[in-house]
Design a protein around this motif. Structure first.
Motif, PDB file in Angstrom:
ATOM      1  N   LEU A 175     -13.041  -0.119 -10.503  1.00  0.00           N
ATOM      2  CA  LEU A 175     -12.044   0.809  -9.956  1.00  0.00           C
ATOM      3  C   LEU A 175     -10.633   0.315 -10.260  1.00  0.00           C
ATOM      4  O   LEU A 175      -9.765   1.088 -10.689  1.00  0.00           O
ATOM      5  N   THR A 215      -7.907   2.011 -12.733  1.00  0.00           N
ATOM      6  CA  THR A 215      -6.614   2.405 -12.155  1.00  0.00           C
ATOM      7  C   THR A 215      -5.470   1.935 -13.049  1.00  0.00           C
ATOM      8  O   THR A 215      -4.552   2.707 -13.365  1.00  0.00           O
ATOM      9  N   LEU A 269      -6.912  10.349 -10.492  1.00  0.00           N
ATOM     10  CA  LEU A 269      -7.592   9.680  -9.369  1.00  0.00           C
ATOM     11  C   LEU A 269      -9.040  10.168  -9.233  1.00  0.00           C
ATOM     12  O   LEU A 269      -9.945   9.381  -8.922  1.00  0.00           O
ATOM     13  N   VAL A 298     -11.161  -9.583  -4.267  1.00  0.00           N
ATOM     14  CA  VAL A 298      -9.756  -9.971  -4.071  1.00  0.00           C
ATOM     15  C   VAL A 298      -8.923  -9.553  -5.293  1.00  0.00           C
ATOM     16  O   VAL A 298      -7.820  -9.010  -5.152  1.00  0.00           O
ATOM     17  N   SER A 336      -9.544  -7.105  -7.315  1.00  0.00           N
ATOM     18  CA  SER A 336      -9.378  -5.648  -7.336  1.00  0.00           C
ATOM     19  C   SER A 336      -8.363  -5.197  -6.299  1.00  0.00           C
ATOM     20  O   SER A 336      -7.584  -4.270  -6.547  1.00  0.00           O
ATOM     21  N   LEU A 337      -8.339  -5.891  -5.169  1.00  0.00           N
ATOM     22  CA  LEU A 337      -7.342  -5.575  -4.143  1.00  0.00           C
ATOM     23  C   LEU A 337      -5.928  -5.811  -4.701  1.00  0.00           C
ATOM     24  O   LEU A 337      -5.024  -4.997  -4.516  1.00  0.00           O
ATOM     25  N   THR A 369      -4.993  -3.307  -7.880  1.00  0.00           N
ATOM     26  CA  THR A 369      -4.653  -1.912  -7.596  1.00  0.00           C
ATOM     27  C   THR A 369      -3.218  -1.773  -7.068  1.00  0.00           C
ATOM     28  O   THR A 369      -2.679  -0.675  -7.036  1.00  0.00           O
ATOM     29  N   PHE A 370      -2.619  -2.897  -6.649  1.00  0.00           N
ATOM     30  CA  PHE A 370      -1.221  -2.868  -6.179  1.00  0.00           C
ATOM     31  C   PHE A 370      -0.332  -2.711  -7.419  1.00  0.00           C
ATOM     32  O   PHE A 370      -0.350  -3.583  -8.310  1.00  0.00           O
ATOM     33  N   PRO A 371       0.411  -1.602  -7.533  1.00  0.00           N
ATOM     34  CA  PRO A 371       1.092  -1.277  -8.803  1.00  0.00           C
ATOM     35  C   PRO A 371       1.907  -2.411  -9.438  1.00  0.00           C
ATOM     36  O   PRO A 371       1.738  -2.653 -10.648  1.00  0.00           O
ATOM     37  N   PRO A 372       2.773  -3.133  -8.704  1.00  0.00           N
ATOM     38  CA  PRO A 372       3.550  -4.181  -9.392  1.00  0.00           C
ATOM     39  C   PRO A 372       2.651  -5.269 -10.004  1.00  0.00           C
ATOM     40  O   PRO A 372       2.921  -5.762 -11.102  1.00  0.00           O
TER      41      PRO A 372
END
Lengths: 169, 120
Positions: free
Chosen positions: B34, B38, B60, B101, B103-104, B107-110
């Motif tokens: 995922l 993304t 999405l 961790v 993937s977490l 997925t955060f854009p920056p």
């Protein structure tokens, strides 16, 4: 008082599924606390494990309903493009956020991240529920599977993150 | 437990941990897929168009549908291969948590942008 269909769906998504998931997280945290004690506070009886399995399954259903309603009902309203030369951007949240440099980052960090990261929660909680349902009372005989509880806890935290972003929106 | 005739009743053997290992690792892989999709959809116009399964939701819809499909497929394959086996969960737990961790973070854009710059 009048409730529009947008308001109703937002309530169902955020207050219905999302907030209910958040509430169930509290119960899951308590169950984890009990089971991770050196001397567990509850006996891991068959009934207790079945109850925990059913509880985690309910959490999984709520998590799926939250992300599916968010992605396919709420998110399209957020993304709807504003017609050219629109002055009042209030009905077009994405365009409104992107129109100002001060709010630009809320789109990418606040909204886009939330939409994607939220999908990690149902995946993890489904796996956790499956393990508890499959192994039931045998979980105590597999000490390494206790980590599944910790993973579940991590995703409870993620669920909280998602809800917080939802509120920020 | 001792029965009246002096027989000893043994507990049934524990179910092998293979099914649990499959579920745990598949969750990590699914989450990571995922995150990768993304980032990829965010930086590739072609992929973004390809992953737009439902126009109103945009890429999405494709990112999540593809990732969930891969997660379920990986889970089924791993479960079929491992359900009778007793595995060392230490490595599988570590791999799964690392993937979760990552993937977490990804997925955060920056941070996703940094991943893209470094690895693509």
């Amino acid at each position: 008082m009048e409730i529009t269909s947008h308001s109703l769906w937002t309530l169902i998504h955020g207050i219905g599924f999302g907030a209910l998931y958040l509430l169930t997280c509290t119960g899951a945290l308590f169950a984890l606390y009990q089971r991770l004690q050196p001397t567990p506070l509850v006996l891991s009886s068959l009934e207790n494990n079945r109850l925990l399995g059913a509880y985690l399954s309910l959490m999984a259903v709520l998590a799926w309903l939250t992300v599916l309603s968010g992605t396919y009902v709420i998110y399209p309203w957020y993304r709807v493009p504003a017609p050219a030369r629109t002055v009042n951007l209030a009905p077009y949240p994405r365009a409104l956020l992107l129109a100002h440099s001060a709010t630009n980052e809320w789109h990418s960090v606040g909204m886009e991240w939330k939409e994607h990261v939220a999908w990690l929660v149902p995946i993890a909680i489904t796996a956790t529920a499956f393990v508890v349902l499959r192994y039931g009372s045998e979980l105590s005989g597999h000490p390494q599977l206790r980590i599944v509880h910790v993973c579940g806890w991590l995703h409870v935290c993620r669920g909280h993150c998602g809800i917080l972003w939802c509120d920020a929106r | 437990m001792t029965l009246p005739l002096g027989l000893i009743q043994q507990d049934p053997p524990l179910r092998p941990n293979g099914s649990a290992a499959a579920a745990i690792l598949a969750a990590g892989i699914g989450s990571f897929v995922l995150a990768i999709l993304t980032i990829a959809a965010d930086h590739s116009e072609g992929l973004r168009a390809m992953l737009t399964f439902y126009k109103l939701t945009g890429p999405l819809s494709g990112v999540t549908t593809t990732a969930v499909s891969i997660w379920i497929l990986v889970w089924l394959i791993l479960d079929r291969s491992w359900f009778r086996r007793e595995l060392s969960l230490r490595k599988i737990n570590f791999a799964s948590i690392t993937l979760l961790v990552l993937s977490l973070l990804a997925t955060f854009p920056p941070i996703g942008d940094l991943f893209y710059v470094h690895f693509c």
